[in-house]
Design a protein around this motif. Sequence first.
Motif, PDB file in Angstrom:
ATOM      1  N   LEU A  19     -19.991 -34.883  15.480  1.00 50.81           N
ATOM      2  CA  LEU A  19     -21.225 -35.329  14.837  1.00 50.81           C
ATOM      3  C   LEU A  19     -21.278 -36.847  14.728  1.00 50.81           C
ATOM      4  O   LEU A  19     -22.330 -37.459  14.959  1.00 50.81           O
ATOM      5  N   LEU A  82     -28.906 -35.268   8.053  1.00 49.20           N
ATOM      6  CA  LEU A  82     -27.636 -35.098   7.350  1.00 49.20           C
ATOM      7  C   LEU A  82     -27.825 -34.365   6.021  1.00 49.20           C
ATOM      8  O   LEU A  82     -26.911 -33.686   5.557  1.00 49.20           O
ATOM      9  N   TYR A  85     -27.580 -30.928   7.054  1.00 49.44           N
ATOM     10  CA  TYR A  85     -26.211 -30.625   7.485  1.00 49.44           C
ATOM     11  C   TYR A  85     -25.296 -30.357   6.294  1.00 49.44           C
ATOM     12  O   TYR A  85     -24.543 -29.369   6.285  1.00 49.44           O
ATOM     13  N   TYR A  88     -26.149 -27.117   4.590  1.00 39.56           N
ATOM     14  CA  TYR A  88     -25.656 -26.013   5.414  1.00 39.56           C
ATOM     15  C   TYR A  88     -24.143 -25.852   5.267  1.00 39.56           C
ATOM     16  O   TYR A  88     -23.637 -24.732   5.092  1.00 39.56           O
ATOM     17  N   GLU A 187     -26.505 -20.397   3.970  1.00 42.59           N
ATOM     18  CA  GLU A 187     -26.692 -21.603   4.774  1.00 42.59           C
ATOM     19  C   GLU A 187     -28.166 -21.824   5.110  1.00 42.59           C
ATOM     20  O   GLU A 187     -28.680 -22.942   4.994  1.00 42.59           O
TER      21      GLU A 187
END
Length: 261
Positions: A19, A82, A85, A88, A187
């Motif tokens: 990432l 982000l 992210y 999640y 998630e």
Amino acid sequence: MFETTRYEMGRRVRGTAILTVAIGLYAAFIVWYFTVLEGVDYDQMLESMPPAMMDAFGIETLATIEGFLGSQIYSFVWLLGLGLYFAYAAGGLVANDAEHDRLDLLLSFPVSRSRLLLEKVASLFLPLIALNVGVGATVYVLAAVIGEPIDVANLALAHALSVPYLLVCAGIGLVLSVLVDRAAVAERAAIGVVFVLFLLESVVGGADELEWIQYLSPTYYYEPTPVLIDGSYEPIDAAILLTAFVGLVIVATVLFDRRDV
């Protein structure tokens, strides 16, 4: 001590590296694209953009490298990308173990539920620090290479102030992770909540009659573009985000302690 944190961090090393490199490459493309657009009439370009779009992506100016990076990277990748992210990632912290019948085994060890939860949350500091340091350094070097140096203090501040924001996104995922037994559900729900909160601040909050609703969104308390341009920010915003994160962790801890495994 911190065996769980070390184990969870070990599982995140590869994903964090990928990432960080991916966002670094995207940053390189954006910096290069800024040089390609040299001579473009930015004022005319901004006049053609809907005000809602400018607010959503934090566009203040495109004529400077700071404003360009703020709109193309920090107000899009950092705020939304982000944010999703970390929501999640946190959504699977507990739910993933519960779904695969590992949670009862973990809780059989001589460690309290609250400590187990906190150690799992602590593992998220690996990508949090790596992304901020790695991408921040990449942006600084690339901007200097093209002859558009960025104030290092403003850049560092923009990254530092993103930490409380991203922690709140992770806190949202954490609460959902202790509520459900399926990782995919937690998630996806975490992603949905963070995305809806983003829309509340950037779109719905722009209406005068619904202005109050923007205060519910963590994105309201983190605006990277002004920080990059002139270092302007409100310290109280970071304090509010940190308080919200601590509150979310406390809620998740209470729910986890009462959960029947």
